[in-house]
Design an enzyme around this catalytic site. Structure first.
Site, PDB file in Angstrom:
ATOM      1  N   HIS A   1      53.455  34.576  32.520  1.00  0.00           N
ATOM      2  CA  HIS A   1      52.413  33.422  32.220  1.00  0.00           C
ATOM      3  C   HIS A   1      51.330  33.602  31.368  1.00  0.00           C
ATOM      4  O   HIS A   1      51.148  35.041  30.778  1.00  0.00           O
ATOM      5  CB  HIS A   1      51.793  32.790  33.446  1.00  0.00           C
ATOM      6  CG  HIS A   1      51.323  33.823  34.341  1.00  0.00           C
ATOM      7  ND1 HIS A   1      50.174  34.232  34.323  1.00  0.00           N
ATOM      8  CD2 HIS A   1      51.915  34.434  35.581  1.00  0.00           C
ATOM      9  CE1 HIS A   1      49.601  35.205  35.208  1.00  0.00           C
ATOM     10  NE2 HIS A   1      50.944  35.284  36.233  1.00  0.00           N
TER      11      HIS A   1
ATOM     12  N   LYS B   1      45.278  28.361  35.089  1.00  0.00           N
ATOM     13  CA  LYS B   1      45.757  27.522  36.080  1.00  0.00           C
ATOM     14  C   LYS B   1      45.503  26.272  35.812  1.00  0.00           C
ATOM     15  O   LYS B   1      44.381  25.877  35.336  1.00  0.00           O
ATOM     16  CB  LYS B   1      45.075  28.061  37.422  1.00  0.00           C
ATOM     17  CG  LYS B   1      45.513  29.377  37.995  1.00  0.00           C
ATOM     18  CD  LYS B   1      46.823  29.298  38.773  1.00  0.00           C
ATOM     19  CE  LYS B   1      47.049  30.879  39.426  1.00  0.00           C
ATOM     20  NZ  LYS B   1      48.143  30.758  40.245  1.00  0.00           N
ATOM     21  N   THR B   2      46.331  25.352  36.248  1.00  0.00           N
ATOM     22  CA  THR B   2      46.148  23.982  36.193  1.00  0.00           C
ATOM     23  C   THR B   2      46.557  23.335  37.631  1.00  0.00           C
ATOM     24  O   THR B   2      46.868  24.243  38.605  1.00  0.00           O
ATOM     25  CB  THR B   2      47.079  23.194  35.205  1.00  0.00           C
ATOM     26  OG1 THR B   2      48.334  23.197  35.650  1.00  0.00           O
ATOM     27  CG2 THR B   2      47.018  23.793  33.649  1.00  0.00           C
TER      28      THR B   2
ATOM     29  N   THR C   1      57.048  39.885  38.985  1.00  0.00           N
ATOM     30  CA  THR C   1      57.135  39.045  40.058  1.00  0.00           C
ATOM     31  C   THR C   1      57.693  37.700  39.882  1.00  0.00           C
ATOM     32  O   THR C   1      57.842  37.109  40.629  1.00  0.00           O
ATOM     33  CB  THR C   1      55.717  38.970  40.652  1.00  0.00           C
ATOM     34  OG1 THR C   1      54.962  38.679  39.547  1.00  0.00           O
ATOM     35  CG2 THR C   1      55.361  40.161  41.421  1.00  0.00           C
TER      36      THR C   1
ATOM     37  N   ASP D   1      40.266  44.927  36.300  1.00  0.00           N
ATOM     38  CA  ASP D   1      40.508  45.112  37.754  1.00  0.00           C
ATOM     39  C   ASP D   1      41.553  46.297  37.851  1.00  0.00           C
ATOM     40  O   ASP D   1      41.545  46.734  38.951  1.00  0.00           O
ATOM     41  CB  ASP D   1      40.929  43.866  38.284  1.00  0.00           C
ATOM     42  CG  ASP D   1      42.402  43.678  37.656  1.00  0.00           C
ATOM     43  OD1 ASP D   1      42.660  43.799  36.562  1.00  0.00           O
ATOM     44  OD2 ASP D   1      42.879  42.684  38.440  1.00  0.00           O
TER      45      ASP D   1
ATOM     46  N   GLN E   1      51.413  54.252  40.586  1.00  0.00           N
ATOM     47  CA  GLN E   1      50.730  53.870  39.411  1.00  0.00           C
ATOM     48  C   GLN E   1      50.222  55.047  38.596  1.00  0.00           C
ATOM     49  O   GLN E   1      50.709  55.338  37.329  1.00  0.00           O
ATOM     50  CB  GLN E   1      49.708  52.733  39.295  1.00  0.00           C
ATOM     51  CG  GLN E   1      49.476  52.385  37.819  1.00  0.00           C
ATOM     52  CD  GLN E   1      48.391  50.924  37.830  1.00  0.00           C
ATOM     53  OE1 GLN E   1      48.543  50.155  38.709  1.00  0.00           O
ATOM     54  NE2 GLN E   1      47.754  50.732  36.821  1.00  0.00           N
TER      55      GLN E   1
ATOM     56  N   ARG F   1      51.346  41.029  48.752  1.00  0.00           N
ATOM     57  CA  ARG F   1      52.239  40.292  47.953  1.00  0.00           C
ATOM     58  C   ARG F   1      53.584  40.519  48.810  1.00  0.00           C
ATOM     59  O   ARG F   1      53.915  41.647  49.210  1.00  0.00           O
ATOM     60  CB  ARG F   1      52.462  41.089  46.570  1.00  0.00           C
ATOM     61  CG  ARG F   1      53.382  40.319  45.803  1.00  0.00           C
ATOM     62  CD  ARG F   1      53.803  41.180  44.532  1.00  0.00           C
ATOM     63  NE  ARG F   1      52.568  40.987  43.610  1.00  0.00           N
ATOM     64  CZ  ARG F   1      52.218  42.020  42.586  1.00  0.00           C
ATOM     65  NH1 ARG F   1      52.912  42.855  42.503  1.00  0.00           N
ATOM     66  NH2 ARG F   1      51.025  41.530  41.811  1.00  0.00           N
TER      67      ARG F   1
ATOM     68  N   HIS G   1      49.144  37.019  31.415  1.00  0.00           N
ATOM     69  CA  HIS G   1      49.680  38.312  30.789  1.00  0.00           C
ATOM     70  C   HIS G   1      49.453  38.574  29.233  1.00  0.00           C
ATOM     71  O   HIS G   1      49.589  39.481  28.882  1.00  0.00           O
ATOM     72  CB  HIS G   1      51.441  38.276  31.076  1.00  0.00           C
ATOM     73  CG  HIS G   1      51.779  38.376  32.602  1.00  0.00           C
ATOM     74  ND1 HIS G   1      52.301  37.516  33.182  1.00  0.00           N
ATOM     75  CD2 HIS G   1      51.643  39.478  33.524  1.00  0.00           C
ATOM     76  CE1 HIS G   1      52.854  37.661  34.453  1.00  0.00           C
ATOM     77  NE2 HIS G   1      52.333  39.077  34.668  1.00  0.00           N
TER      78      HIS G   1
ATOM     79  N   LYS H   1      43.395  41.100  44.738  1.00  0.00           N
ATOM     80  CA  LYS H   1      43.967  40.318  45.805  1.00  0.00           C
ATOM     81  C   LYS H   1      43.531  40.460  47.102  1.00  0.00           C
ATOM     82  O   LYS H   1      43.262  41.582  47.589  1.00  0.00           O
ATOM     83  CB  LYS H   1      45.631  40.556  45.681  1.00  0.00           C
ATOM     84  CG  LYS H   1      46.283  40.324  44.345  1.00  0.00           C
ATOM     85  CD  LYS H   1      47.442  40.640  44.117  1.00  0.00           C
ATOM     86  CE  LYS H   1      48.083  40.314  42.687  1.00  0.00           C
ATOM     87  NZ  LYS H   1      47.615  41.337  41.786  1.00  0.00           N
TER      88      LYS H   1
ATOM     89  N   LYS I   1      39.680  29.461  37.337  1.00  0.00           N
ATOM     90  CA  LYS I   1      40.544  30.581  37.144  1.00  0.00           C
ATOM     91  C   LYS I   1      41.246  30.238  35.656  1.00  0.00           C
ATOM     92  O   LYS I   1      41.698  29.002  35.459  1.00  0.00           O
ATOM     93  CB  LYS I   1      41.574  30.742  38.165  1.00  0.00           C
ATOM     94  CG  LYS I   1      42.088  32.085  37.934  1.00  0.00           C
ATOM     95  CD  LYS I   1      43.141  32.482  39.115  1.00  0.00           C
ATOM     96  CE  LYS I   1      43.753  33.807  38.868  1.00  0.00           C
ATOM     97  NZ  LYS I   1      44.438  34.201  40.160  1.00  0.00           N
TER      98      LYS I   1
END
Length: 434
Positions: A45, A237-238, A40, A199, A178, A86, A48, A82, A234
């Site tokens: 990041h 994340k910043t 995506t 998840d 999947q 998406r 992953h 989610k 989370k």
């Protein structure tokens, strides 16, 4: 001697669940396992990284890792974890994203080994692009009941009152897609294990069920916990968003600082998950940290290891130099050695002003240059500036200013366009000459 993969994950806090028989299968023979990554973005990041580390540990344990780029499933989107659907991606964007991810994965996995457990990269678009809807319905859909699919937690949550947007048919079929990936890799490459975040358990088990029903084959599932921060926020994340592995998206300095600033509790957990340090080395670091937490030995080692692994030893050195500039003792030479990207990352948020080359050349003295910064409240007046210079309270490019009347042509520019003013220890002002 090869490590026991499941044991390795267990002591590192990277094992959430494993299907019965998984460990026995891995102890029996070299086994193929895969992790799926939906492309995506054109970079991974740090969210992953856990899955990538699992694949690396898998390879180090003597097994064969497969990284599956979801060129087909990336066009749809996985509902797991989610609340909204998406955005769908076009083929050109997906290709660009896949290329970026391939490059990053090669830093972790050995794709060129002559050994039997050399890593492989696969793309589900390769086997899904010619698969017609009718073929899919006949070959896959008939083996998995709607009741089975509806029982999955990710589906139930999206169809419950918690979600106001519902769930499209496209998303509903994701677990079948999947599941088919797992079947295809099992059938064509004898891949017997799929790994992922906790998840993903429902989607992975759909794959094992499809394999069992279509070919009566052996298939297993293994998941790692979802990484969280001690304060409940989370992970990864910043305020600026994701921490990317691509240095153009997140500079090595920002990347290094993220890990350096983790809490003691998080650092104790992350150093097991995000480094390949041995159990003995980590226990030694934990003891050292407990004896002198203020020295932050744990955070420093974590930041060093992961910055070198994701970027390079040179990038780590640059990040450490940059950190010293703001938070420790540093020299003009240290400042001058920073590249422009790192320099701007270090002084992000510092008051700045841009002037033209012509305007700069019109400024006679350093005192007049300082007055350019007055509107940024750097210094209230020229009188205050003179007093500060006399007391050694102003530096330019990390050199103490001794004469306020010194001409500006005696100042060296950083990256040939920046001048850094400093008042006291912590007040900075950056002038850019364009």
């Amino acid at each position: 001697m090869k490590k026991n993969f499941v044991e390795e994950l267990r002591w590192r806090g990277m094992l959430h669940d494993a299907m019965p028989g998984t460990e026995e299968q891995l102890n029996k023979e070299i086994t193929g396992a895969y992790v799926g990554i939906d492309p995506t973005a054109d970079s991974l990041h740090i969210g992953h990284l856990v899955s990538v580390m699992m694949l690396k540990h898998f390879q180090l344990s003597g097994h064969k890792p497969y990284a599956l780029i979801g060129g087909a499933t990336g066009m749809i989107g996985d509902p797991s974890g989610k609340s909204e659907e998406r955005n769908l991606l076009n083929e050109e964007t997906l290709q660009k994203n896949q290329d970026g991810i391939k490059k990053q994965l090669s830093k972790f996995l050995d794709f060129d080994s002559q050994e039997e457990n050399s890593a492989e990269l696969v793309n589900n678009y390769d086997w899904m692009k010619e698969f017609s809807f009718l073929d899919f319905a006949r070959e896959v859909g008939k083996h998995i009941t709607v009741n089975y699919m509806m029982a999955k937690e990710s589906v139930k949550k999206r169809l419950s009152q918690e979600s106001k947007v519902g769930m499209s048919f496209t998303e509903f079929t994701y677990q079948l897609l999947q599941g088919y990936d797992f079947y295809h890799l099992n059938h064509t490459k004898n891949v017997k294990l799929q790994m992922g975040g906790s998840d993903q358990w429902g989607n992975i088990v759909t794959g094992t069920e499809l394999i069992r029903r279509k070919s009566q084959g052996d298939a297993f599932a293994l998941t790692c916990p979802l990484i969280t921060k001690a304060d409940g926020r989370k992970f990864g994340k910043t305020e600026k968003g994701n921490i990317w592995l691509d240095p153009e998206k997140t500079s090595p300095y920002e990347f290094y600082q993220f890990w350096l600033n983790t809490s003691d509790e998080d650092a104790a957990k992350y150093i097991k998950i995000f480094t390949f340090l041995s159990k003995e080395k980590i226990e030694s670091l934990l003891n050292q940290h407990n004896e002198a937490p203020h020295q932050r030995a744990l955070q420093k080692k974590l930041a060093e290891e992961i910055t070198t692994m994701v970027h390079s030893a040179e990038d780590l050195e640059m990040a450490q130099k940059a950190s010293q500039i703001l938070f420790g003792k540093s020299t003009t030479e240290d400042l001058a050695s920073l590249n422009e990207k790192t320099l701007l990352a270090v002084f992000d948020g510092v008051p700045q002003k841009e002037i033209t080359e012509a305007e700069f050349n019109e400024i006679p003295s350093i005192l007049d240059l300082i007055s350019v910064a007055l509107d940024g409240e750097f210094i209230k007046s020229k009188g205050e500036a003179r007093k500060l210079v006399k007391g050694g309270g102003i530096s330019i490019n990390k050199s103490k200013l001794e004469d306020a009347e010194q001409t500006v042509d005696t100042i060296g520019k950083l990256q040939e366009k920046y001048i850094l003013l400093q008042k006291g220890k912590k007040n900075y002002f950056l002038i850019k000459i364009s």
